[in-house]
Design a protein around this motif. Structure first.
Motif, mmCIF file in Angstrom:
data_model
loop_
_atom_site.group_PDB
_atom_site.id
_atom_site.type_symbol
_atom_site.label_atom_id
_atom_site.label_comp_id
_atom_site.label_asym_id
_atom_site.label_seq_id
_atom_site.Cartn_x
_atom_site.Cartn_y
_atom_site.Cartn_z
ATOM 1 N N HIS A 108 35.960 62.957 48.454
ATOM 2 C CA HIS A 108 36.973 61.968 48.834
ATOM 3 C C HIS A 108 36.252 60.765 49.430
ATOM 4 N N VAL A 109 36.440 59.609 48.798
ATOM 5 C CA VAL A 109 35.663 58.411 49.133
ATOM 6 C C VAL A 109 36.481 57.507 50.036
ATOM 7 N N GLN A 110 35.981 57.264 51.258
ATOM 8 C CA GLN A 110 36.651 56.370 52.191
ATOM 9 C C GLN A 110 36.225 54.925 51.952
ATOM 10 N N GLN A 111 36.989 53.987 52.503
ATOM 11 C CA GLN A 111 36.847 52.593 52.096
ATOM 12 C C GLN A 111 35.527 51.944 52.525
ATOM 13 N N LYS A 112 34.799 52.520 53.460
ATOM 14 C CA LYS A 112 33.512 51.938 53.861
ATOM 15 C C LYS A 112 32.339 52.900 53.652
ATOM 16 N N ASP A 113 32.552 53.913 52.826
ATOM 17 C CA ASP A 113 31.505 54.919 52.582
ATOM 18 C C ASP A 113 30.266 54.302 51.936
ATOM 19 N N ARG A 114 29.122 54.887 52.267
ATOM 20 C CA ARG A 114 27.865 54.600 51.573
ATOM 21 C C ARG A 114 27.334 55.949 51.077
ATOM 22 N N ILE A 115 27.568 56.230 49.809
ATOM 23 C CA ILE A 115 27.242 57.535 49.234
ATOM 24 C C ILE A 115 26.142 57.350 48.196
ATOM 25 N N CYS A 116 25.052 58.089 48.352
ATOM 26 C CA CYS A 116 23.963 58.026 47.378
ATOM 27 C C CYS A 116 23.893 59.339 46.606
ATOM 28 N N ILE A 117 23.750 59.215 45.291
ATOM 29 C CA ILE A 117 23.638 60.378 44.409
ATOM 30 C C ILE A 117 22.157 60.579 44.105
ATOM 31 N N GLY A 170 22.449 65.255 35.737
ATOM 32 C CA GLY A 170 23.835 64.801 35.602
ATOM 33 C C GLY A 170 24.261 63.694 36.542
ATOM 34 N N LYS A 171 23.313 63.014 37.209
ATOM 35 C CA LYS A 171 23.686 61.969 38.171
ATOM 36 C C LYS A 171 24.416 60.816 37.485
ATOM 37 N N THR A 172 23.840 60.305 36.390
ATOM 38 C CA THR A 172 24.467 59.199 35.661
ATOM 39 C C THR A 172 25.776 59.643 35.033
ATOM 40 N N THR A 173 25.819 60.878 34.552
ATOM 41 C CA THR A 173 27.060 61.412 33.972
ATOM 42 C C THR A 173 28.174 61.412 35.016
ATOM 43 N N LEU A 174 27.863 61.881 36.226
ATOM 44 C CA LEU A 174 28.868 61.885 37.291
ATOM 45 C C LEU A 174 29.362 60.472 37.573
ATOM 46 N N LEU A 175 28.440 59.502 37.655
ATOM 47 C CA LEU A 175 28.847 58.127 37.944
ATOM 48 C C LEU A 175 29.738 57.580 36.822
ATOM 49 N N LYS A 176 29.431 57.910 35.580
ATOM 50 C CA LYS A 176 30.273 57.473 34.454
ATOM 51 C C LYS A 176 31.678 58.060 34.557
ATOM 52 N N ILE A 177 31.761 59.322 34.983
ATOM 53 C CA ILE A 177 33.085 59.944 35.157
ATOM 54 C C ILE A 177 33.863 59.230 36.260
ATOM 55 N N LEU A 178 33.173 58.887 37.368
ATOM 56 C CA LEU A 178 33.837 58.175 38.460
ATOM 57 C C LEU A 178 34.270 56.783 38.020
ATOM 58 N N ALA A 179 33.472 56.159 37.144
ATOM 59 C CA ALA A 179 33.823 54.826 36.640
ATOM 60 C C ALA A 179 34.860 54.903 35.533
ATOM 61 N N GLN A 180 35.237 56.128 35.159
ATOM 62 C CA GLN A 180 36.199 56.389 34.090
ATOM 63 C C GLN A 180 35.703 55.852 32.751
ATOM 64 N N ASP A 232 19.768 72.965 43.179
ATOM 65 C CA ASP A 232 20.331 74.285 42.949
ATOM 66 C C ASP A 232 21.136 74.256 41.647
ATOM 67 N N GLU A 233 22.170 75.048 41.557
ATOM 68 C CA GLU A 233 22.857 75.189 40.272
ATOM 69 C C GLU A 233 23.771 74.004 39.980
ATOM 70 N N TYR A 234 24.533 73.568 40.991
ATOM 71 C CA TYR A 234 25.499 72.489 40.788
ATOM 72 C C TYR A 234 25.380 71.474 41.919
ATOM 73 N N PRO A 235 25.877 70.249 41.695
ATOM 74 C CA PRO A 235 25.828 69.236 42.752
ATOM 75 C C PRO A 235 26.758 69.585 43.910
ATOM 76 N N TYR A 236 26.362 69.132 45.113
ATOM 77 C CA TYR A 236 27.190 69.366 46.293
ATOM 78 C C TYR A 236 27.120 68.141 47.197
ATOM 79 N N VAL A 237 28.076 68.030 48.112
ATOM 80 C CA VAL A 237 28.131 66.917 49.058
ATOM 81 C C VAL A 237 27.406 67.319 50.335
ATOM 82 N N PHE A 238 26.489 66.457 50.770
ATOM 83 C CA PHE A 238 25.801 66.666 52.048
ATOM 84 C C PHE A 238 26.286 65.596 53.018
#
Length: 614
Positions: A304-313, A320-330, A472-478
């Motif tokens: 869940h992305v808040q309006q002032k978040d700074r999130i680095c992948i 799958g980093k670029t793939t995830l960003l493409k999904i977020l960009a729709q 690890d196996e899948y991406p996670y939020v830290f």
């Protein structure tokens, strides 16, 4: 040792170097810096005889071996390992384990060693050429942007490899923190000349700024003196009895050196336009999954992305980093789950491969205009100027631009309309060091949310307050900063399974190695506490005493005011002495506080550096 002796080089009307001279001495690891287009790569190509100077010479000792990463992709062996071994020196042609160790560090798995090089992507093929250069053990290693095709774990590996490099190194990279940790000296191309110092980039940039400030002050002072001399000569030239004085000033004026005003060097300066949004969250990612094959790449991922978040992948390439960003960009759909945005969310998406979407026949101005909503030409030209395409440069066709210039056009298109969520995929690639600094500032000042894929640890340390980690196996939020992630989790050392003879470590060996590392780290943490805690206690006691003395001083000042009003000379004298003593005691306590605080900072810094290197 290599010597550049009075080197000059021009391409058409553009002069890169003017009488440049410097040396690369034994065991120096040199970071080569300068703006894009100012000759860094040209200088490297002179060393390998691919480019020749107009004047001067590059002197290289006989039998001195220079290693570099060949851009031409042409492999002759059947497997990755065999191709890597082609880089070994003749006397070590069978030392396959050295090649295995380097290939593993650069992200090749044990299974990859026996695969044909042609099966790999262009980025991995460049890594293979890089491995061949590293294992060749040259006298001088040339590396031009080696991190561009590496993921974060490989970057950290090659950083440690280069820190231990026993011979000469010449390195070009846009990643300032990577350079500062690796090199012993900095060589700058600045105003067509070179400047070399022992130290890091910050030291050199500071020195250049100080020198240019002194030059400008001297120039202005000289101009003032010259005007005064000219006025004296003009006023008294006809006075016979002042002829000697006039003649003396004429000679002084002739001897004075004419200093030209330093040419203004334009830096990349811009800011992302923010569209205000009255919402706590700008995007929701709920339980998304994705796979290209039967093996999921992303599994039930939620953010869940808040309006002032700074999130680095962050994470290794191919996860799958670029793939995830493409999904977020729709730009592509997840196999399952949902990505939803607030109705007022405006997304701007920067993708590293999007330079291919630029139309070659368009000009820079036309490309930026195509992204502008109801924009006037002056606004478009302002953005062109901010991206360093001033005047006629804005009319350059896209086809003649370099990779870095095309990246700036893409950034310009993002600036053309406001947003409140930026999705950035490795935006620092193809930008020089000063452009990276400008981008970092622009992101820092942006009032909206930013989600960014990056391997640049300077950006990670400066920006990230949350991470999406592909490990690890899948991406996670830290939840936390990059420094906190390194402390609590860290990157798995994928090269642990390879030792110097090329054999795989046993499971018990690896466990023991991890146990030893943990024990060593715990020992350092305990030692840090033993040194730091008494200092913290002492600092706290000093601060308490300062508060106590200042309270006493306030009381004495109040008594002095009363005594002054009543005219009691005896009390005034006594209180004056007491006030003086309290003030003296407070000053001494502040001096002591400053000393102890500085000592604490130095100890903390020392242990942080040791622990970071663990």
């Amino acid at each position: 040792m290599i010597r550049f002796e009075n080197i000059s080089k021009s391409y058409g009307k553009q002069q890169l170097f003017d009488q440049v001279s410097f040396k690369i001495n034994a065991k120096e690891r040199i970071g080569l810096i300068g703006r894009n287009g100012h000759g860094k790569t040209t200088m490297m190509r002179m060393i390998i005889n691919q480019v020749h100077p107009d004047d001067g010479q590059v002197v290289i000792p006989k039998n001195y071996r220079v290693g570099y990463v060949k851009q031409h992709i042409q492999f002759q062996s059947d497997t990755v390992l065999e191709e890597g071994m082609r880089g070994l020196p003749a006397q070590e042609s069978d030392h396959y384990w050295k090649v295995e160790k380097v290939l593993a560090g650069l992200g090749f798995s044990q299974q990859d060693m026996s695969r044909p090089p042609s099966e790999f992507s262009g980025g991995y093929q460049v890594r293979l050429n890089l491995a061949k250069a590293l294992v060749s053990e040259p006298d001088l290693l040339l590396l031009d942007e080696p991190t561009n095709y590496l993921d974060i774990t490989s970057i950290r590996w090659i950083e440690n490899f280069l820190i231990q490099w026993p011979r000469e190194l010449l390195l070009i990279t846009h990643d300032r923190s990577f350079m500062d940790r690796v090199v012993t000296h900095i060589l700058a191309i600045h105003r067509k000349r070179t400047r070399k110092i022992k130290g890091n980039t910050e030291k050199l940039y500071t020195q250049i700024a100080q020198d240019e400030e002194i030059f400008e002050k001297t120039r202005l002072n000289d101009e003032r003196k010259q005007k005064e001399l000219e006025q004296f000569i003009s006023r008294f030239r006809a006075k016979a009895r002042l002829a000697n004085l006039v003649q003396s000033r004429v000679k002084t004026l002739q001897k004075m050196e004419k200093r030209d005003k330093l040419e203004s060097l334009k830096d990349l300066e811009f800011s992302f336009r923010y569209q205000p949004i009255q919402a706590k969250y700008v995007m929701h990612i709920d339980d998304i999954s994705f796979s290209y094959t039967h093996q999921p790449m992303i599994e039930k991922f939620t953010l869940h992305v808040q309006q002032k978040d700074r999130i680095c992948i962050v994470g290794p390439n191919g996860k799958g980093k670029t793939t995830l960003l493409k999904i977020l960009a729709q730009a592509m759909d997840a196999n399952s789950g949902t990505v939803s945005t607030h109705p007022k969310t405006i997304i701007k998406y920067y993708e590293q491969t999007n330079v291919n979407t630029l139309i070659d026949d368009r000009t820079v101005e036309e490309e930026i205009t195509s992204a502008f909503i109801n924009g006037e030409r002056q606004q478009v030209r302002s953005i062109c100027g901010a991206m360093m395409f001033e005047g006629d440069d804005a009319l350059k066709p896209i086809r003649v631009l370099s990779g870095g210039e095309k990246a700036r056009v893409l950034l310009g298109k993002i600036l053309a309309s406001p947003a409140n969520l930026l999705l950035l995929d490795e935006p620092t690639n193809h930008l020089d060091m000063t452009a990276c600094d400008a981008l970092l500032t622009a992101i820092d000042h942006f009032d909206g949310a930013v989600i960014m894929v990056t391997h640049n640890e300077m950006f990670l340390n400066a920006i990230a307050d949350r991470l999406v980690v592909f490990q690890d196996e899948y991406p996670y939020v830290f939840e936390g900063s990059y420094a906190f992630f390194l402390e609590k989790k860290g990157w798995k050392d994928e090269t642990d399974e390879w030792i110097s003879n090329g054999k795989q470590r046993s499971s018990s060996d690896k466990k023991q190695n991890r146990k030893n590392k943990k024990q060593q780290r715990a020992k350092l943490v305990r030692q840090r506490s033993q040194e730091i805690n008494p200092l913290k206690k002492k600092i706290s006691q000093i601060e308490t005493k300062i508060v106590q003395k200042e309270t006493e001083l306030d009381g004495l000042n109040a008594q002095m005011q009363t005594a002054t009003q009543s005219g009691n000379a005896h009390d005034i004298a006594r209180l004056g002495q007491d006030i003086h003593e309290r003030q003296q005691a407070i000053d001494q306590l502040f001096d002591l506080l400053e000393q102890e605080t500085e000592l604490l900072d130095n100890i903390q810094k020392r242990f942080d550096q040791i622990l970071e290197g663990e």
